[in-house]
Design a protein around this motif. Sequence first.
Motif, PDB file in Angstrom:
ATOM      1  N   PHE A  80       0.850  -1.369   0.104  1.00  0.00           N
ATOM      2  CA  PHE A  80       0.034   0.092  -0.005  1.00  0.00           C
ATOM      3  C   PHE A  80       0.832   1.319  -0.123  1.00  0.00           C
ATOM      4  O   PHE A  80       2.045   1.153   0.075  1.00  0.00           O
ATOM      5  CB  PHE A  80      -1.073  -0.134   1.170  1.00  0.00           C
ATOM      6  CG  PHE A  80      -0.328   0.212   2.453  1.00  0.00           C
ATOM      7  CD1 PHE A  80       0.077  -0.694   3.189  1.00  0.00           C
ATOM      8  CD2 PHE A  80      -0.295   1.517   3.020  1.00  0.00           C
ATOM      9  CE1 PHE A  80       0.795  -0.640   4.207  1.00  0.00           C
ATOM     10  CE2 PHE A  80       0.265   1.665   4.069  1.00  0.00           C
ATOM     11  CZ  PHE A  80       0.742   0.458   5.010  1.00  0.00           C
ATOM     12  N   ASN A  81       0.201   2.425  -0.338  1.00  0.00           N
ATOM     13  CA  ASN A  81       0.980   3.663  -0.500  1.00  0.00           C
ATOM     14  C   ASN A  81       1.242   4.466   0.898  1.00  0.00           C
ATOM     15  O   ASN A  81       0.414   4.921   1.461  1.00  0.00           O
ATOM     16  CB  ASN A  81       0.102   4.574  -1.263  1.00  0.00           C
ATOM     17  CG  ASN A  81       0.551   5.876  -1.443  1.00  0.00           C
ATOM     18  OD1 ASN A  81       1.701   6.115  -1.225  1.00  0.00           O
ATOM     19  ND2 ASN A  81      -0.164   6.786  -2.372  1.00  0.00           N
ATOM     20  N   ASN A  83       2.515   6.849   1.368  1.00  0.00           N
ATOM     21  CA  ASN A  83       2.659   8.367   1.268  1.00  0.00           C
ATOM     22  C   ASN A  83       1.384   8.816   1.673  1.00  0.00           C
ATOM     23  O   ASN A  83       1.088  10.169   1.859  1.00  0.00           O
ATOM     24  CB  ASN A  83       2.993   8.543  -0.117  1.00  0.00           C
ATOM     25  CG  ASN A  83       3.682   9.886  -0.261  1.00  0.00           C
ATOM     26  OD1 ASN A  83       4.134  10.550   0.399  1.00  0.00           O
ATOM     27  ND2 ASN A  83       3.464  10.429  -1.531  1.00  0.00           N
ATOM     28  N   PHE A  84       0.231   7.857   1.905  1.00  0.00           N
ATOM     29  CA  PHE A  84      -0.942   8.430   1.886  1.00  0.00           C
ATOM     30  C   PHE A  84      -1.407   8.407   3.387  1.00  0.00           C
ATOM     31  O   PHE A  84      -1.451   7.456   4.162  1.00  0.00           O
ATOM     32  CB  PHE A  84      -1.995   7.597   1.252  1.00  0.00           C
ATOM     33  CG  PHE A  84      -3.640   8.040   1.212  1.00  0.00           C
ATOM     34  CD1 PHE A  84      -3.842   8.870   0.048  1.00  0.00           C
ATOM     35  CD2 PHE A  84      -4.419   8.100   2.217  1.00  0.00           C
ATOM     36  CE1 PHE A  84      -5.003   9.633  -0.231  1.00  0.00           C
ATOM     37  CE2 PHE A  84      -5.865   8.449   1.978  1.00  0.00           C
ATOM     38  CZ  PHE A  84      -6.089   9.350   0.986  1.00  0.00           C
TER      39      PHE A  84
END
Lengths: 245, 270
Positions: A80-81, A83-84
Motif C-alpha cells: 500500500f501507499n 505516502n497516503f
Amino acid sequence: MEHFIEITDVSFGYEDIPVIENVSLDIFERDFLLLIGPNGGGKTTLLKLILGIIKPWSGSIRILGDVTGRLGYVPQFASFNRNFPISALEMVLTGCISPQNFLKRYTKDDMEKAEMILEKVNLHDKRHENVKDLSGGQIQKVLIARALISEPVVLLLDEPTASIDITSKTSLLDFLNKLNEKMTIVVVTHDPTPFTLTYRHIACLNKNLYFHEKGELDAHILEYVYGCPVELLGHGIPHTILKKH
Amino acid sequence: MENILSYEFMQNAVLTGIMASVICGFIGPFIVTKRMVFISGGLSHTAFGGLGIAYWLGVKPLYGATAFVLLAAGIIGNLEEKISDLFIGILWAVGVAVGIIFIHMTPGYTPDLMTFLFGNILMASRTDVIITLILLFLVTLPIFIFYKGFVSVALDEEYARARQLPVKALNMGLIVLVALSIVTLIQVVGIILVIALLTIPVAIAGEMSMNFKRIMLLSIVFGIVICLSGLSLSYFLELPSGASIILIGGMLLTLIKGAKKLSSHRKTTV
C-alpha cells in the motif's frame, strides 16, 4: 470436508510469458493451506487469480456459495501507499468498501465493526495513529483487520510473516489459528517454518503446482520445486525446512 | 483595500484566485499523495498546444487549452504504468512544440507568450470568473461523490481491485479532474507555474496535519492566503502576478518548515 474453492487447469502469465501453468487445486472449507515456492514461482499471482483481480488465460476458478465481497485479502506488507496519510481506524474501514456502497458514507455499523476488530487485534488504543507510524507487526495486524471487517469466509494472506519480529510472529500465528476455527486460511509464504504446527495442506508452486497432505511433503519434491537441494528435518512434528547453500 | 477592490479587474482576480485555491485544495492532496505531480506537469504543458491552435483559429485560448488537456488526460489515463513516464514526457514536449508553431504562424501581432506561460490573473474577465465557477463545481462535486473510491485507489490500488471497485474508471476520473483543475490554474499562474500551486499549499498543510480531510481544508486556506497576498504584492510592487503568488508560497513553506525544525530542535535539546 467440502470443496470450497476449485481451481481447474489454470494458466496465466504476464505479456507472453506464462507464470503458472495448468494449476489445479481444491481448497476445503476451514482448510489451512500453505502455498510455498521460490520467488517468481507464481504464488502471489495465484492469490490474485482467486481474488478475481486478474483473469486466467485458460482454466476455471470456482468458489462455491455466494462469497461476493467476502474474500479477505491481506496483501504483501509493502504494497500500500505509505505516502497516503490515514489512521489505523480509517484504513480498517476501507475494508468494507464495495461496488455497492462506495458512493455512500460509512454507516454506524461499519464504524462499530472497525472499532471491535481493532479491539480484537489489540490495536484499539492506536486507532487514531497514522498507519505509517506503527511498527511492522502492528501494520500487519491493521491489514488483517481490514480484511476481517468484511466478515470473510476465506482469508488469503501474502507473506504475512515477512518484516515482523519473532514476538509478533507468534501472536500472529495464534490469531490465525483462532480464525481458522471459523474460516478457510490460505497463506502464501517462502518461509513455511513458522506454520509447521498449524497447516493442514501444503502446495508447492513453481509454475506448476504440487499438492500435499500434512506430513507427506518429501525432499525430492521440494528440491524439484525450488530447483536446489533442500534438507527436511522431520522428527515427527514440527518439521523444519532448510535450504542448503 | 476597499479602493482596490472597487476595480472590476481586481474583483475578478480575487474571485478567480479564491476559487482556484479551493480547487487546488480538493485535488492537490490527491496529486501529492498519489504521486501524480509528473502527470500534472505533462497535462499543463500539453495545454500550450491547445492555446496555440485556439489563438491561430481566433477562438478563446482557454477553450483550446481545455480540449488539449482533456485529450491528454484521456491518453495518459489509458497508458500502461510501465510506459506512462515516457509518454507523458513526450506529450509534454510535443504540446509545447505545437503551441510555439501555431503562435508563430498566427499572422499579425504575436501575443505575449509570457501571459500564457506565466499567467496573468489581473486579466481575468467576468466570463473567466463564471467559467472558473463552473470548473469549481465540476472538480469538487465528483470528489464529494467519489471520495471513498478515490481514497481507495490512492491508498491501495491492488486492494481496491480485490474489493471489485472500478479502479480503472476511478483513476481515469481522477486524471480528468486534475486536467480540469489545470485549466483553471493556467489562468491564474500560467502553464509553467501550475505545479507549484497544486503542491505548495499541500506541502504546507502536510506540515501541520496527518489527516487527509484536514490536509484538504488547510490546503484551501493556505492556497487563498498565498493567492491573495501574492496578488497584493504584484499590485503594489507592479510585479508579475503568477510569479509573485508562487514566490510567496515558496517563502511561506520555507518559513513553516524552518520554524518546525527549529522548534523540534529546541525540544530535543531541552
